[in-house]
Design an enzyme around this catalytic site. Structure first.
Site, mmCIF file in Angstrom:
data_model
loop_
_atom_site.group_PDB
_atom_site.id
_atom_site.type_symbol
_atom_site.label_atom_id
_atom_site.label_comp_id
_atom_site.label_asym_id
_atom_site.label_seq_id
_atom_site.Cartn_x
_atom_site.Cartn_y
_atom_site.Cartn_z
ATOM 1 N NE ARG A 41 -3.607 0.159 2.610
ATOM 2 C CZ ARG A 41 -4.428 0.392 3.626
ATOM 3 N NH1 ARG A 41 -4.578 -0.509 4.565
ATOM 4 N NH2 ARG A 41 -5.087 1.524 3.705
ATOM 5 C CG HIS A 87 -6.596 -1.445 -5.024
ATOM 6 N ND1 HIS A 87 -5.252 -1.612 -4.781
ATOM 7 C CD2 HIS A 87 -7.022 -0.530 -4.127
ATOM 8 C CE1 HIS A 87 -4.877 -0.826 -3.793
ATOM 9 N NE2 HIS A 87 -5.940 -0.161 -3.364
ATOM 10 C CE1 TYR A 130 -22.575 14.799 -10.771
ATOM 11 C CE2 TYR A 130 -21.337 14.844 -8.718
ATOM 12 C CZ TYR A 130 -22.544 14.786 -9.383
ATOM 13 O OH TYR A 130 -23.720 14.732 -8.680
#
Length: 842
Positions: A41, A87, A130
């Site tokens: 990570r 992931h 968006y």
């Protein structure tokens, strides 16, 4: 001890309880968590410089075909694909990593081309539903040749698919884009660098593997931050390059500009990771806490055209340079960056210096190019084998067809072709699988050319695989091509601490030093240092005032106040600090940046400013003359107001001149429109209070009016024509019916000493003989010589020399005159008694 229980079992099954040690459980669980955070990570791989989530995003977008020449897709689609395939974490972490790779202020070379609101240094991005994204050109270089067995693949989290353990990475992303992350017990923070400089260092290291850090720093002198700015001090950078740990200071890029009446600090680049909102909030907090003085306003004028544009307005009376130094100390305009270059090398976290990072990347590129060359050689060899078989078949295509037609089945046809034409099984199967119509279209010349190209390709790949020098040359050439395609000029300026300008000695506030306040004929106000006026010779004055003229000057101090007298008989209070300061090389406000008087005081209707006055209460006060011939001496009193009246005017009357007296023994002078001049002692006028209306000063003929009023110091120059500072009278005659500013008129300059004195309230003597077509004085002025005239535009208008005849006619002028004054400011009445050196010595 602790007790771990499983799900309650059915009644017919015996309960199973396992006793474990709490410390062992905590140790085991924490180590597993730490291992996951460190290796999966938080820390980047030193080879491609990417964390697992970044690598998975780029690999997924490459599989989806989201290349720069194709349209954008919803970011949510990419996030969902990454989360579903590779992931095993939340969509928030994936989208945050995607956004960061698209932000030009976060990445020196963005890997993702974002479309929509991807945030700012202060604001978060819009939701992923968006925004849209696709791969940036740099991402293609990171994933190029990934399908050519250049890197190892490993199973994903559920072992249903595979993912690359590292990307081929033709760009040294760890050095170019840096990295930041917090693991368990360790963290990483690498600074971004310039791609062109990094590639130059890599190529030098390829040619000279034994190069030391000093040699590499000739190519990579320091970080190159995405937001530009300046790096102050290079000692910490060298420590970081040598040991992997170090720090340096970042400063904003600023400049000081004049903004109307004030100076301003314009910020065009901020330190890496600092946004405008953070700076503005900090400045406002400091101003409210009174820990930062001198700031009038702060505005964020950033837009897409100008880019970052933060304006900090400085109050008058404060030095912008000293204020900027305080801003660097107290606000994020100066910030520090601590380098802690920790990355995974062979699966283990290591702290790397600059050379180690470059060496790890080069070793990775050597391995990628070697594996790519082997893969391409195998593909070329396989194709060459098929082409050789096709060429053998084409030598006798009819026999090939006959063998196939006469065979019982495909197996028999394959065996017979292999026996008759000495073909391999692969070649034979390729011929059998090929449709007959395609086989007949092949041209022998085309196949022979392809055969030749394939053999040449195999030779080149064999040379790369067999010669380490050739391999290194290929990697070097590819790096040079990457720098040409993706490199950009350096943005961050590197400065040694010793090269910084010394501003600590500059005081924050402007000292209360002596200065002059000037009013020009075009209505411009400014202040200038006393040294620019005292000690000036006549030649210096003549050379200095060549554009516009100074009609009033008051000696004061920088932090004092002065007054302006208007035609309405008012005095308006004015702070000297609010006035623009002229540079040391100019005493002319028009040339040096004076500002209109209307910017400093509020005038009513047709009210105009006539002159300046100090707000002293220990002198003889003001002498005022009006258009109707009234004279008044005002007692020196200054009310606690911003404006007040100093004379009560009659209907239709207005003030035409006002002079601050020095001793009360000056001579007052009236000049009327019908060319009459009267001079009489000021001592003959009794001082009055502010409400007084004055007394008769000059007796006017019917239809006449006063055009000028002034005063002369009896202790000043009074010599004849030989004295350059001797008082003179300038009169300009013309037609009273002409429109203002249209008639040039005729000018006459006469020594003031030519006019005899008379008593107050008399008619005076003639001072100008009118020519044909002239019936009035358009303008008049009396004061210390030499007289200077200017047009309405401020350009100079030459005046004739002084002549002896007091009632003579004038000389035609080249253009209309708007104002008359004298460059010898210290000799003018109202200048508080300061003399020039030339006057004192004379």
């Amino acid at each position: 001890m602790a007790r771990r229980t499983t799900t309650p079992p059915p009644d017919d099954i015996e309960e199973h309880i396992l006793d474990i040690d709490v410390s062992d459980e905590m140790r085991t669980s924490f180590l597993e968590y730490a291992y996951s955070v460190i290796y999966s990570r938080a820390l980047p791989d030193a080879r491609d410089g990417l964390k697992p989530v970044q690598r998975r995003i780029l690999h997924t977008m490459n599989d989806m075909g989201l290349r720069p020449d194709r349209g954008h897709v919803k970011s949510a689609r990419v996030v969902g694909e990454v989360m579903g395939r590779l992931h095993p974490h939340g969509d928030g972490a994936i989208y945050d990593a995607l956004v960061r790779q698209a932000q030009s202020w976060s990445m020196r070379l963005p890997m993702i081309d974002g479309h929509g609101n991807f945030g700012s240094p202060d604001d978060p991005p819009a939701a992923m539903r968006y925004t849209e994204c696709r791969m940036a050109p740099g991402a293609l270089a990171m994933t190029a040749s990934i399908d050519e067995d250049t890197v190892d693949f490993r199973p994903n989290y559920d072992s249903r698919e595979t993912e690359p353990s590292v990307l081929p990475a033709a760009i040294p992303s760890l050095v170019v884009n840096g990295a930041t992350g917090i693991a368990v017990g360790m963290a990483t923070n690498c600074a971004p660098h310039n791609l062109g400089e990094t590639v130059a260092a890599l190529r030098h290291l390829i040619s000279d593997p034994s190069a030391d850090l000093e040699a590499l720093m000739r190519f990579v002198p320091g970080p190159d931050l995405p937001t530009g700015g300046r790096i102050i001090g290079l000692d910490g950078i060298r420590d970081a390059y040598e040991t992997g740990r170090g720090s340096f200071k970042m400063r904003a890029t600023t400049r000081i500009e004049t903004m109307g009446r004030r100076k301003g600090i314009v910020v065009t680049e901020l330190p890496y990771g600092v946004g405008t909102e953070k700076v503005m909030t900090r400045i406002k907090d400091l101003v409210q806490a009174k820990k930062l003085l001198g700031i009038a306003d702060i505005k964020d004028l950033t837009d897409r055209e100008k880019g970052l544009h933060l304006v900090i307005e400085v109050k008058n009376g404060f030095h912008p340079e000293a204020l900027l130094e305080q801003l660097f100390k107290l606000t994020p305009l100066e910030d520090s960056f601590s380098i802690n270059a920790v990355a995974l090398v062979d699966g283990q976290p290591r702290t790397l210096g600059l050379k180690e990072m470059l060496e790890v990347f080069l070793a990775h590129r050597f391995d990628v190019v070697r594996r790519r060359s082997a893969f391409r050689r195998g593909k070329a060899a396989d194709r060459l084998h098929l082409v050789d078989g096709l060429l053998l078949a084409l030598l006798d295509i009819d026999e090939v067809i006959q063998v196939i037609r006469t065979s019982d089945d495909s197996a028999a046809a394959r065996d017979r072709l292999m026996t008759v034409f000495d073909l391999s099984e692969v070649q034979t199967q390729y011929i059998l699988d090929m449709p007959l119509r395609r086989l007949t279209r092949f041209s022998r010349l085309e196949l022979e050319k392809e055969q030749e190209d394939l053999r040449r390709t195999i030779e080149e790949l064999d040379a790369i695989l067999g010669d380490d020098a050739r391999l290194r040359a290929v990697v070097s050439d590819e790096l040079a091509e990457v720098a040409r395609e993706h490199g950009t000029p350096r943005r961050t300026v590197l400065l040694e601490s010793a090269n910084l300008p010394a501003t600590a000695a500059v005081p924050l506030e402007v000292a209360d030093d002596p200065c002059w306040v000037l009013l020009s004929s075009t209505g411009l106000l400014a202040r200038t240092r006393t040294a620019e006026l005292a000690g000036a010779s006549e030649a210096d004055d003549a050379a200095r005032v060549q554009h516009d003229v100074v009609v009033s000057a008051v000696r004061t101090t920088a932090r004092d106040e002065v007054g302006v007298v208007t035609t309405a008989g008012r005095v308006l209070r004015l702070s000297v600090l609010d006035l623009p300061a002229l540079p040391d090389t100019a005493a002319d406000p028009h040339l040096a940046g004076g500002h209109p008087v209307a910017e400093f005081v509020a005038l009513e209707g047709t009210e105009r400013v006539l002159c300046l006055t100090s707000l002293r209460t220990d002198g003889p006060g003001l002498a005022i003359g009006t258009r109707d011939g009234v004279v008044k001496r005002v007692n020196p009193e200054v009310p606690n107001r911003d404006d007040w009246e100093v004379v009560r005017l009659g209907d239709g009357d207005e003030v035409v001149g006002a002079v601050e007296l020095r001793t009360g023994e000056e001579e007052l002078c009236f000049i009327t429109s019908d060319a009459q001049l009267l001079r009489f002692p000021a001592s003959g006028v009794r001082p009055q209070g502010r409400a007084g209306g004055g007394v008769a000063g000059i007796k006017l003929a019917p239809g006449a009016r006063v055009v000028h009023f002034s005063a002369f110091d009896p202790d000043g120059p009074s010599g004849g024509a030989a004295d350059p500072h001797a008082p003179v009278v300038v009169t300009i005659g013309g037609s009273s019916t002409a429109l203002p500013g249209t008639e040039t008129g005729t000018a006459k300059v006469t020594l003031f000493s030519e006019y005899p004195g008379k008593g107050r309230a008399t008619g005076g003597v003639r001072c100008h003989r009118f020519l044909k077509g002239e019936d009035a004085l358009l303008l008049a002025w009396a004061g210390p010589g030499p007289a200077r005239a200017s047009a309405a535009s401020g350009s100079p208008v030459p005046l004739p020399p002084a002549q002896g005849r007091r009632d003579g006619s004038g000389t035609p002028l080249a253009q209309p005159v708007a104002g008359i004054g004298s460059p010898v400011l210290a000799l003018q009445p109202g200048a508080n008694g300061l003399r020039t050196t030339s006057d004192v010595e004379g």
